[in-house]
Design a protein around this motif. Structure first.
Motif, PDB file in Angstrom:
ATOM      1  N   SER A  91      36.064  42.960  37.153  1.00  0.00           N
ATOM      2  CA  SER A  91      37.174  42.369  36.400  1.00  0.00           C
ATOM      3  C   SER A  91      38.521  42.737  37.031  1.00  0.00           C
ATOM      4  CB  SER A  91      37.128  42.837  34.943  1.00  0.00           C
ATOM      5  OG  SER A  91      38.216  42.310  34.223  1.00  0.00           O
ATOM      6  N   LYS A  92      38.706  44.000  37.374  1.00  0.00           N
ATOM      7  CA  LYS A  92      39.970  44.440  37.968  1.00  0.00           C
ATOM      8  C   LYS A  92      40.197  43.824  39.342  1.00  0.00           C
ATOM      9  CE  LYS A  92      40.266  48.819  35.531  1.00  0.00           C
ATOM     10  NZ  LYS A  92      40.065  50.267  35.589  1.00  0.00           N
ATOM     11  N   GLN A  93      39.166  43.787  40.157  1.00  0.00           N
ATOM     12  CA  GLN A  93      39.300  43.269  41.520  1.00  0.00           C
ATOM     13  C   GLN A  93      39.525  41.764  41.552  1.00  0.00           C
ATOM     14  OE1 GLN A  93      39.377  44.843  44.575  1.00  0.00           O
ATOM     15  NE2 GLN A  93      39.477  46.754  43.427  1.00  0.00           N
ATOM     16  N   SER A  94      38.889  41.051  40.630  1.00  0.00           N
ATOM     17  CA  SER A  94      38.958  39.590  40.653  1.00  0.00           C
ATOM     18  C   SER A  94      40.016  39.013  39.718  1.00  0.00           C
ATOM     19  CB  SER A  94      37.600  38.999  40.270  1.00  0.00           C
ATOM     20  OG  SER A  94      37.297  39.301  38.918  1.00  0.00           O
ATOM     21  N   GLY A  95      40.449  39.805  38.753  1.00  0.00           N
ATOM     22  CA  GLY A  95      41.384  39.299  37.761  1.00  0.00           C
ATOM     23  C   GLY A  95      40.710  38.473  36.676  1.00  0.00           C
ATOM     24  N   VAL A  96      39.387  38.412  36.700  1.00  0.00           N
ATOM     25  CA  VAL A  96      38.620  37.681  35.694  1.00  0.00           C
ATOM     26  C   VAL A  96      38.525  38.565  34.455  1.00  0.00           C
ATOM     27  CG1 VAL A  96      36.342  36.709  35.157  1.00  0.00           C
ATOM     28  CG2 VAL A  96      37.311  36.428  37.447  1.00  0.00           C
TER      29      VAL A  96
END
Length: 180
Positions: free
Chosen positions: A142-147
């Motif tokens: 979630s943090k890396q992708s912004g999802v």
């Protein structure tokens, strides 16, 4: 020089797999606590095992139990996406995952005429480990992708369903130890 024929091999004794299936079920329990008992109960309701006869764990072989656990697993998948859902590493939630892993480990080992205690310990420890690993993966993705975390959770649900389905397909009913 005369060659001697090779000595015949002794037939391998059939030993139903215990360890790796428990690791698979416990991993599911770490990701979604109700999914592991739901998948195992579904399997056992279709293929009862004599190792559970007379055991307190025999309730997992009942079709009613399998159906109820499937409903609970689906509810957990929905509830997991709600904003007020507790963190899976919070002590009460973590305890639930530990107990779920212990249940599936104990039932699997017992169904294979093994030690329910040994299987329960293995399943519980593996479920706790899987809880922390899956939490780190979910939040990291979630943090890396912004999802949003909830959307990553949908992918986690798909992984649980695919993994549980593959785990069940990999199991072969063994004539030894199977209930008639």
């Amino acid at each position: 020089m005369k060659q001697t024929p090779p000595k015949p091999r002794k037939a391998a004794k059939h030993r139903p797999a215990k360890f790796w299936p428990v690791m698979g079920f416990a991993t599911l329990a770490g990701m979604r606590s109700m999914s592991a008992p739901a998948f195992l109960s579904h399997y056992l309701s279709k293929q009862p095992h004599s190792g559970l006869a007379g055991s307190r764990l025999r309730f997992l072989q009942k079709p009613f139990t399998a159906g109820l656990l499937k409903v609970l697993a689906a509810g957990e998948m929905v509830g997991d996406k709600l904003p007020n859902a507790p963190n899976r590493t919070d002590p009460p939630v973590l305890l639930g995952r530990l107990l779920s892993g212990a249940l599936v480990g104990a039932a699997w080992y017992r169904s294979r005429h093994g030690s329910a205690i040994g299987g329960g310990l293995l399943g519980g420890v593996a479920a706790v480990a899987a809880t922390f690993v899956s939490y780190a993966l979910r939040t990291g993705i979630s943090k890396q992708s912004g999802v949003p975390v909830a959307l990553v959770g949908v992918g986690e649900d798909a992984t649980v369903v695919a993994g549980g389905t593959a785990l069940l397909r990999a199991q072969k009913s063994a004539p030894v130890g199977r209930a008639l």
